[in-house]
Design a protein around this motif. Structure first.
Motif, mmCIF file in Angstrom:
data_model
loop_
_atom_site.group_PDB
_atom_site.id
_atom_site.type_symbol
_atom_site.label_atom_id
_atom_site.label_comp_id
_atom_site.label_asym_id
_atom_site.label_seq_id
_atom_site.Cartn_x
_atom_site.Cartn_y
_atom_site.Cartn_z
ATOM 1 N N ILE A 1 76.231 37.976 50.750
ATOM 2 C CA ILE A 1 75.377 37.254 49.801
ATOM 3 C C ILE A 1 74.323 38.195 49.219
ATOM 4 O O ILE A 1 74.079 38.228 48.010
ATOM 5 N N VAL A 2 73.691 38.979 50.096
ATOM 6 C CA VAL A 2 72.668 39.943 49.649
ATOM 7 C C VAL A 2 73.293 40.999 48.742
ATOM 8 O O VAL A 2 72.711 41.395 47.728
ATOM 9 N N ARG A 3 74.492 41.469 49.108
ATOM 10 C CA ARG A 3 75.188 42.484 48.298
ATOM 11 C C ARG A 3 75.395 41.986 46.868
ATOM 12 O O ARG A 3 75.131 42.696 45.905
ATOM 13 N N ARG A 4 75.874 40.730 46.745
ATOM 14 C CA ARG A 4 76.149 40.182 45.407
ATOM 15 C C ARG A 4 74.861 39.916 44.644
ATOM 16 O O ARG A 4 74.737 40.242 43.465
ATOM 17 N N HIS A 5 73.894 39.313 45.311
ATOM 18 C CA HIS A 5 72.646 38.943 44.632
ATOM 19 C C HIS A 5 71.877 40.171 44.160
ATOM 20 O O HIS A 5 71.314 40.166 43.053
ATOM 21 N N CYS A 6 71.826 41.205 44.966
ATOM 22 C CA CYS A 6 71.044 42.406 44.652
ATOM 23 C C CYS A 6 71.889 43.503 43.999
ATOM 24 O O CYS A 6 71.389 44.600 43.726
ATOM 25 N N ASN A 7 73.181 43.217 43.789
ATOM 26 C CA ASN A 7 74.092 44.174 43.150
ATOM 27 C C ASN A 7 74.094 45.524 43.870
ATOM 28 O O ASN A 7 73.949 46.581 43.264
ATOM 29 N N LEU A 8 74.235 45.484 45.175
ATOM 30 C CA LEU A 8 74.251 46.704 45.983
ATOM 31 C C LEU A 8 75.660 47.273 46.034
ATOM 32 O O LEU A 8 76.612 46.540 46.284
ATOM 33 N N GLN A 9 75.756 48.586 45.828
ATOM 34 C CA GLN A 9 77.068 49.229 45.742
ATOM 35 C C GLN A 9 77.292 50.209 46.886
ATOM 36 O O GLN A 9 78.027 51.185 46.749
ATOM 37 N N TYR A 10 76.636 49.957 48.005
ATOM 38 C CA TYR A 10 76.793 50.857 49.139
ATOM 39 C C TYR A 10 76.784 50.040 50.430
ATOM 40 O O TYR A 10 76.374 48.880 50.459
ATOM 41 N N GLU A 11 77.245 50.668 51.505
ATOM 42 C CA GLU A 11 77.250 50.002 52.811
ATOM 43 C C GLU A 11 75.838 49.995 53.388
ATOM 44 O O GLU A 11 75.058 50.927 53.172
ATOM 45 N N PHE A 12 75.505 48.947 54.135
ATOM 46 C CA PHE A 12 74.156 48.863 54.685
ATOM 47 C C PHE A 12 74.144 47.962 55.916
ATOM 48 O O PHE A 12 75.052 47.155 56.141
ATOM 49 N N ASN A 13 73.116 48.135 56.732
ATOM 50 C CA ASN A 13 72.802 47.209 57.803
ATOM 51 C C ASN A 13 71.540 46.451 57.414
ATOM 52 O O ASN A 13 70.913 46.764 56.385
ATOM 53 N N MET A 14 71.140 45.474 58.235
ATOM 54 C CA MET A 14 69.959 44.684 57.908
ATOM 55 C C MET A 14 69.054 44.557 59.123
ATOM 56 O O MET A 14 69.507 44.531 60.262
ATOM 57 N N MET A 15 67.750 44.497 58.817
ATOM 58 C CA MET A 15 66.742 44.234 59.835
ATOM 59 C C MET A 15 65.941 43.005 59.392
ATOM 60 O O MET A 15 65.919 42.681 58.199
ATOM 61 N N TYR A 16 65.296 42.339 60.347
ATOM 62 C CA TYR A 16 64.496 41.165 59.996
ATOM 63 C C TYR A 16 63.148 41.236 60.701
ATOM 64 O O TYR A 16 62.983 41.925 61.718
ATOM 65 N N GLU A 17 62.165 40.541 60.113
ATOM 66 C CA GLU A 17 60.833 40.489 60.716
ATOM 67 C C GLU A 17 60.837 39.430 61.824
ATOM 68 O O GLU A 17 61.012 38.235 61.555
ATOM 69 N N ASP A 18 60.658 39.875 63.049
ATOM 70 C CA ASP A 18 60.734 38.982 64.210
ATOM 71 C C ASP A 18 59.345 38.409 64.521
ATOM 72 O O ASP A 18 58.430 39.168 64.879
ATOM 73 N N PRO A 19 59.156 37.088 64.391
ATOM 74 C CA PRO A 19 57.834 36.486 64.665
ATOM 75 C C PRO A 19 57.404 36.635 66.118
ATOM 76 O O PRO A 19 56.213 36.556 66.429
ATOM 77 N N ASP A 20 58.361 36.846 67.036
ATOM 78 C CA ASP A 20 58.002 37.010 68.450
ATOM 79 C C ASP A 20 57.250 38.317 68.695
ATOM 80 O O ASP A 20 56.594 38.475 69.732
ATOM 81 N N PHE A 21 57.360 39.266 67.760
ATOM 82 C CA PHE A 21 56.720 40.568 67.933
ATOM 83 C C PHE A 21 55.797 40.887 66.749
ATOM 84 O O PHE A 21 55.750 42.014 66.262
ATOM 85 N N GLY A 22 55.099 39.873 66.275
ATOM 86 C CA GLY A 22 54.155 40.086 65.194
ATOM 87 C C GLY A 22 54.809 40.497 63.899
ATOM 88 O O GLY A 22 54.258 41.300 63.142
ATOM 89 N N ASN A 23 56.014 39.975 63.633
ATOM 90 C CA ASN A 23 56.780 40.281 62.422
ATOM 91 C C ASN A 23 57.189 41.754 62.313
ATOM 92 O O ASN A 23 57.379 42.270 61.212
ATOM 93 N N ALA A 24 57.302 42.423 63.456
ATOM 94 C CA ALA A 24 57.840 43.784 63.440
ATOM 95 C C ALA A 24 59.335 43.717 63.144
ATOM 96 O O ALA A 24 60.022 42.743 63.481
ATOM 97 N N LEU A 25 59.869 44.766 62.519
ATOM 98 C CA LEU A 25 61.276 44.792 62.144
ATOM 99 C C LEU A 25 62.163 45.012 63.362
ATOM 100 O O LEU A 25 61.883 45.881 64.194
ATOM 101 N N CYS A 26 63.244 44.212 63.440
ATOM 102 C CA CYS A 26 64.250 44.370 64.490
ATOM 103 C C CYS A 26 65.636 44.321 63.847
ATOM 104 O O CYS A 26 65.826 43.713 62.785
ATOM 105 N N ASN A 27 66.614 44.923 64.506
ATOM 106 C CA ASN A 27 67.980 44.877 63.989
ATOM 107 C C ASN A 27 68.485 43.437 63.956
ATOM 108 O O ASN A 27 68.260 42.663 64.896
#
Length: 505
Positions: free
Chosen positions: A33-59
């Motif tokens: 969904i992100v690939r199509r919406h953002c028109n990304l033409q490369y492979e990628f992984n994703m991280m998210y802001e985890d509220p359990d750790f003060g919105n620090a990024l986690c895989n």
């Protein structure tokens, strides 16, 4: 039902909001969904802001971890591929089309006279072959699907990068024309040249490709990472005069190369340095030297202390070859080839230009066919023909003069003559005491044999030290570069083009 909303961070300057009616069940579904919406033409992984750790990024490994309104960050997957893998581009599948290839060594050649289109992936080549047959039979063009176009653009961008990181519009047009020449089914019916769309696609693809190179740590584009403000190009450090190796990658750790540089400097302190050792260590430390010159912009006096070998005639020629992949001796070959025509032009010119050229001619005995004298005549007359003002470039002083004669000269040549020798703006000295090169108000190299030799070395130093041409001699030095040495395919200014036409007539 509450909508699933995510804030997608692609880059610091590119943040998208995505609202979905249905929450994705898997991470792969969200990535698509992100690939199509953002028109990304490369492979990628994703991280998210985890509220359990003060919105620090986690895989991001499980969609159950993502809150209903979440912030996710795209992390591109950029890998380096060995030269052995990249040499056989026909074996690269579409799924690997976004692989970034960093050079393992310096480039060995400049932009080719005829750009050769490489092979694409096996399935793309098969479909293009079928489409070419249909085009030859029914003149039917091929409506290129996105997956095929993606592979074509990726392979072409890698091939272009082998020769030029920042290709101009003319070079991209050459590639586009070569593409439809090899695969006529890709000809575009909506434009006069049949390839304008491909040229535009290559332009944006190369920009995208450079972004990936920068993220992968490529020095030649990373150097401008802090200067990439949209719409601002002033001050960008990029090849300006067809430098093939503008800023190559370091082949070893910087500390290792610095140790080699120290040994090189020690070798140059000897009365008779070993030429083989010097040449080997200069080759080895080329990338380190270019970083000091291009990135750090080290003053010339400091460079002379750190790199004394660079200011020797042999290494100026070698450094020019490393940077431009061209033999600097071609300067003399071209000069001798054009000399008879130049002499004829000098004789036929009238007006003020003709008077000055006549003064030069009267000081040379053309019957002797003295090579140095004829070369000096041409190099003194060329700026006059092209409308330059060489008065601050060609300087003359006697052996007793102090350095006030050249202290204000940014770049120029100094001819040292005996006290009783005639001095004047139009006087040619064929047997000077010596000839020197001035850069930033200091004599950088001296005891050179003649003005032609000194000008050739100065031209090489302009590449080696990344110097701008002096404005008063810009036409002359551009003529030497683009016409005599063939470095550059850009359209020539009218004065240069007119003189070139006359020389080749």
């Amino acid at each position: 039902m509450e909508r699933f909303k995510i804030r997608v961070i692609v880059t610091d300057q590119d943040v998208e909001k995505v609202a979905l009616d249905v929450r994705p069940q898997t991470v792969e579904e969200l990535k698509e969904i992100v690939r199509r919406h953002c028109n990304l033409q490369y492979e990628f992984n994703m991280m998210y802001e985890d509220p359990d750790f003060g919105n620090a990024l986690c895989n991001l490994n499980n969609m159950d971890e993502v809150p209903a309104a979440a912030t996710v960050k795209v992390v591109p997957l950029i890998t380096s591929v060995s030269p052995e893998v990249t040499s056989n581009s026909s074996d690269i599948s579409i799924s690997s089309a976004d692989t970034v290839i960093l050079p393992s060594s310096s480039r060995t050649q400049g932009w080719p006279e005829v750009f050769s289109i490489p092979n694409f992936s096996v399935d793309v080549e098969f479909r293009l072959r079928q489409a070419n047959l249909a085009y030859l039979k029914d003149n039917k063009t091929f409506k290129c699907p996105w997956d095929i176009k993606r592979n074509i653009l990726q392979v072409l961008s890698e091939e272009i990068y082998k020769f030029d990181t920042y290709p101009d519009e003319n070079r991209l047009h050459e590639v586009a024309r070569a593409l439809i020449g090899k695969h006529p089914c890709l000809t575009e019916a909506g434009c006069t040249d049949g390839c304008s769309g491909w040229k535009n696609s290559l332009y944006y693809k190369m920009g995208n490709f450079r972004t990936k190179l920068r993220k992968a740590g490529c020095a030649e584009v990373s150097i401008n990472s802090s200067k990439n403000t949209p719409g601002v190009s002033k001050g960008l450090k990029r090849p300006k005069r067809c430098e093939v190796n503008f800023l190559p990658e370091l082949p070893e750790r910087e500390e290792t190369l610095e140790a080699v540089r120290f040994l090189l400097a020690e070798e140059m302190k000897k009365k008779n340095p070993n030429a083989t050792t010097v040449a080997s260590k200069m080759d080895q430390t080329f990338s380190l030297r270019r970083r000091e010159i291009v990135d750090v912009e080290t003053p010339v006096e400091t460079l002379k202390e750190r790199w004394p070998a660079l200011f020797t005639e042999r290494q100026v020629f070698s450094e020019f070859n490393r940077i431009a992949a061209t033999n600097l001796n071609d300067f003399f070959e071209a000069l001798d080839r054009y000399t008879p025509k130049f002499v004829s032009i000098f004789k036929t010119k009238g007006g003020g230009v003709g008077e000055t050229l006549t003064e030069f001619l009267q000081q040379i005995d053309l019957r002797k066919q003295d090579v140095t004298a004829l070369r000096t005549l041409v190099l003194r007359g060329l700026p006059v023909l092209l409308g330059d003002d060489p008065s601050d470039f060609y300087k003359t002083c006697s052996v007793t003069d102090d350095d006030g004669v050249w202290a204000q000269v940014s770049i120029g040549l100094l001819t040292v003559v005996d006290e009783d020798a005639p001095v004047g703006p139009n006087v040619i000295h064929l047997e000077p005491v010596s000839t020197a090169i001035i850069i930033e108000g200091s004599v950088i190299m001296d005891d050179l044999k003649s003005l032609p030799e000194a000008l050739c070395i100065l031209f090489g130093l302009s590449y080696a030290l990344h110097l701008d041409y002096p404005k008063s001699m810009k036409n002359t030095l551009n003529f030497i570069q683009k016409v005599m040495l063939g470095l550059g395919h850009n359209k020539l200014p009218p004065k240069l083009q007119s003189l070139k036409n006359v020389l080749l007539s």
